[in-house]
Design a protein around this motif. Sequence first.
Motif, mmCIF file in Angstrom:
data_model
loop_
_atom_site.group_PDB
_atom_site.id
_atom_site.type_symbol
_atom_site.label_atom_id
_atom_site.label_comp_id
_atom_site.label_asym_id
_atom_site.label_seq_id
_atom_site.Cartn_x
_atom_site.Cartn_y
_atom_site.Cartn_z
ATOM 1 N N LEU A 150 -75.824 32.000 -35.524
ATOM 2 C CA LEU A 150 -74.755 32.639 -36.282
ATOM 3 C C LEU A 150 -73.848 33.326 -35.270
ATOM 4 C CD1 LEU A 150 -76.965 34.315 -39.071
ATOM 5 C CD2 LEU A 150 -76.196 31.927 -38.896
ATOM 6 N N GLY A 151 -72.723 32.714 -34.961
ATOM 7 C CA GLY A 151 -71.887 33.217 -33.881
ATOM 8 C C GLY A 151 -70.443 33.396 -34.278
ATOM 9 N N GLY A 152 -69.836 34.489 -33.829
ATOM 10 C CA GLY A 152 -68.422 34.719 -34.104
ATOM 11 C C GLY A 152 -68.050 36.167 -33.912
ATOM 12 N N ASP A 153 -66.795 36.499 -34.268
ATOM 13 C CA ASP A 153 -66.279 37.848 -34.041
ATOM 14 C C ASP A 153 -66.225 38.693 -35.306
ATOM 15 O OD1 ASP A 153 -64.262 36.591 -35.407
ATOM 16 O OD2 ASP A 153 -62.706 36.926 -33.898
ATOM 17 N N GLU A 154 -66.872 38.212 -36.402
ATOM 18 C CA GLU A 154 -66.849 38.972 -37.649
ATOM 19 C C GLU A 154 -68.277 39.347 -38.059
ATOM 20 O OE1 GLU A 154 -66.419 41.227 -40.160
ATOM 21 O OE2 GLU A 154 -64.405 40.511 -39.672
ATOM 22 N N PRO A 155 -68.696 40.589 -37.769
ATOM 23 C CA PRO A 155 -70.060 41.014 -38.103
ATOM 24 C C PRO A 155 -70.393 40.893 -39.586
ATOM 25 C CG PRO A 155 -69.017 42.583 -36.614
ATOM 26 C CD PRO A 155 -67.944 41.628 -37.042
ATOM 27 N N ARG A 191 -78.104 24.534 -35.385
ATOM 28 C CA ARG A 191 -77.043 24.538 -36.395
ATOM 29 C C ARG A 191 -76.155 25.758 -36.176
ATOM 30 N NH1 ARG A 191 -74.145 21.206 -39.622
ATOM 31 N NH2 ARG A 191 -73.935 21.935 -41.764
ATOM 32 N N LEU A 192 -74.932 25.543 -35.714
ATOM 33 C CA LEU A 192 -73.995 26.632 -35.500
ATOM 34 C C LEU A 192 -73.310 26.987 -36.812
ATOM 35 C CD1 LEU A 192 -72.269 28.580 -33.783
ATOM 36 C CD2 LEU A 192 -70.715 26.661 -33.364
ATOM 37 N N VAL A 193 -73.377 28.260 -37.177
ATOM 38 C CA VAL A 193 -72.624 28.781 -38.317
ATOM 39 C C VAL A 193 -71.534 29.674 -37.744
ATOM 40 C CG1 VAL A 193 -72.715 30.082 -40.473
ATOM 41 C CG2 VAL A 193 -74.685 28.696 -39.769
ATOM 42 N N ALA A 194 -70.305 29.198 -37.782
ATOM 43 C CA ALA A 194 -69.174 29.909 -37.180
ATOM 44 C C ALA A 194 -68.736 31.046 -38.096
ATOM 45 C CB ALA A 194 -68.022 28.942 -36.935
ATOM 46 N N CYS A 195 -68.887 32.260 -37.616
ATOM 47 C CA CYS A 195 -68.571 33.456 -38.405
ATOM 48 C C CYS A 195 -67.343 34.130 -37.806
ATOM 49 C CB CYS A 195 -69.769 34.398 -38.424
ATOM 50 S SG CYS A 195 -71.270 33.683 -39.126
ATOM 51 N N GLU A 196 -66.213 33.471 -37.929
ATOM 52 C CA GLU A 196 -64.972 33.957 -37.331
ATOM 53 C C GLU A 196 -64.156 34.751 -38.342
ATOM 54 O OE1 GLU A 196 -64.590 33.621 -34.251
ATOM 55 O OE2 GLU A 196 -65.999 31.996 -33.753
ATOM 56 N N ARG A 197 -63.522 35.802 -37.873
ATOM 57 C CA ARG A 197 -62.682 36.642 -38.724
ATOM 58 C C ARG A 197 -61.489 35.849 -39.233
ATOM 59 N NH1 ARG A 197 -61.635 41.745 -35.708
ATOM 60 N NH2 ARG A 197 -63.771 42.073 -36.410
ATOM 61 N N PRO A 198 -61.177 35.944 -40.524
ATOM 62 C CA PRO A 198 -60.002 35.250 -41.040
ATOM 63 C C PRO A 198 -58.736 35.707 -40.326
ATOM 64 C CG PRO A 198 -61.363 36.072 -42.841
ATOM 65 C CD PRO A 198 -61.895 36.676 -41.577
ATOM 66 N N ARG A 199 -57.883 34.767 -40.008
ATOM 67 C CA ARG A 199 -56.660 35.084 -39.285
ATOM 68 C C ARG A 199 -55.439 35.172 -40.204
ATOM 69 N NH1 ARG A 199 -60.107 36.430 -36.175
ATOM 70 N NH2 ARG A 199 -60.481 35.535 -34.113
ATOM 71 N N ARG A 200 -55.497 34.540 -41.372
ATOM 72 C CA ARG A 200 -54.350 34.521 -42.273
ATOM 73 C C ARG A 200 -54.653 35.365 -43.515
ATOM 74 N NH1 ARG A 200 -54.882 29.030 -41.254
ATOM 75 N NH2 ARG A 200 -55.414 28.633 -43.431
ATOM 76 N N PRO A 201 -53.656 36.095 -44.033
ATOM 77 C CA PRO A 201 -53.884 36.955 -45.194
ATOM 78 C C PRO A 201 -54.458 36.216 -46.390
ATOM 79 C CG PRO A 201 -51.766 37.448 -44.191
ATOM 80 C CD PRO A 201 -52.282 36.226 -43.495
ATOM 81 N N GLU A 202 -54.009 34.966 -46.616
ATOM 82 C CA GLU A 202 -54.518 34.230 -47.774
ATOM 83 C C GLU A 202 -56.003 33.926 -47.642
ATOM 84 O OE1 GLU A 202 -52.158 31.257 -45.172
ATOM 85 O OE2 GLU A 202 -52.026 33.349 -45.846
ATOM 86 N N GLU A 203 -56.495 33.796 -46.405
ATOM 87 C CA GLU A 203 -57.924 33.577 -46.193
ATOM 88 C C GLU A 203 -58.723 34.819 -46.571
ATOM 89 O OE1 GLU A 203 -57.801 30.417 -42.449
ATOM 90 O OE2 GLU A 203 -57.951 32.561 -42.058
ATOM 91 N N VAL A 204 -58.185 35.997 -46.245
ATOM 92 C CA VAL A 204 -58.862 37.239 -46.612
ATOM 93 C C VAL A 204 -58.878 37.394 -48.131
ATOM 94 C CG1 VAL A 204 -58.916 39.738 -46.287
ATOM 95 C CG2 VAL A 204 -58.082 38.268 -44.460
ATOM 96 N N SER A 205 -57.753 37.070 -48.784
ATOM 97 C CA SER A 205 -57.683 37.162 -50.246
ATOM 98 C C SER A 205 -58.713 36.254 -50.899
ATOM 99 C CB SER A 205 -56.280 36.789 -50.735
ATOM 100 O OG SER A 205 -55.304 37.672 -50.210
#
Length: 342
Positions: A24-29, A134-148
């Motif tokens: 589980l890797g990425g920049d979004e805890p 198995r990589l699970v990419a846990c990246e912070r959403p970059r676009r506002p619509e993704e956060v919504s």
Amino acid sequence: MAASGPEELAGELAKGTLRSVYFLGGDEPALIDQALGQLRASALAPSTRTLNEEQFQGEALDCETLLASARVLPFLSPRRLLLVRNAHRLSREAVEGLIPYVGDPVPTACLVFCGDRPVPGTPAAGLLKLPGVRLVACERPRRPEEVSAWLRREAADRGITLAREAMEYLLEQGGTNLGFLAQELDKLAAFGAGSTAVSAELVRGLVASLGGVDPFALPDAVGGRQLGTALQELRAHLDAGAHPLPLLGTVARRIRLLWLARQLQDAGRRGEEMAGALRLSPFFARKLADQAKRYTEPELRGAFAELAEADLLLKSWGSDATAVLERLVMRLCGAPPGSRGH
């Protein structure tokens, strides 16, 4: 290495597919915690979770100890879960020791690595090249619509229906901070807010009732140059026992955002383009754009000097914190441009 995101992981687990090794890797805890929770729910029986989960640290991982734990049979549970935190710090020796296990894992164990997505060329990046991981990419959403979209899904998972204004309020306050947004949704769920559509008033009221004071009201009032309201909110925070320096920090953050918004406005950037540049929700970006118009560029430059002076005074022995912060708020708010009579 097969890659997926948290949504794909949830779909796999719902179909009964639980793999033996995950990263589980990425920049979004918040997304890492979410994915880890899904794996725990699939691998462990709730009543015996503490007996079947072990945790290790990547930078100090001893492979022999880890592999010995993997061979222990689960107790009244589908599997054991072995969690390696800070996995991006794995040593080359540790990764080399893991290669045979990844190729032939113990079927009753689920090995989960958590951490930043490894930088190419590091030992942990070599682990991701193995076909059994198995990589699970846990990246912070970059676009506002993704956060919504994420907020809407998370609310639905908790049985919460958010009214449009409530959604806008949460996005305005949280921006792309998924941890904050998840925390607020958990509060709503704990208070049984899922029976009807949740209003913005209910969300705002819940924040105020749990924290004693609305944490966003002070920077909102300063940004809007509402002097009376800003002084009232400042006193409410201080009366509730808030430390002066964090209060100064919230005001400083708003001034910094107003400065950036003003620069973007002057460069002709508006709407979603501004929101993307600030990495904030469109709702909050619109508010900042409106507030930035209330300040001239020289006033915003001067505000940084006022903040620095207040910071120095608050860290000086014998200063009156209330007087320092009140004077700062009065200097920042003042009167909006065009209404000063000069």
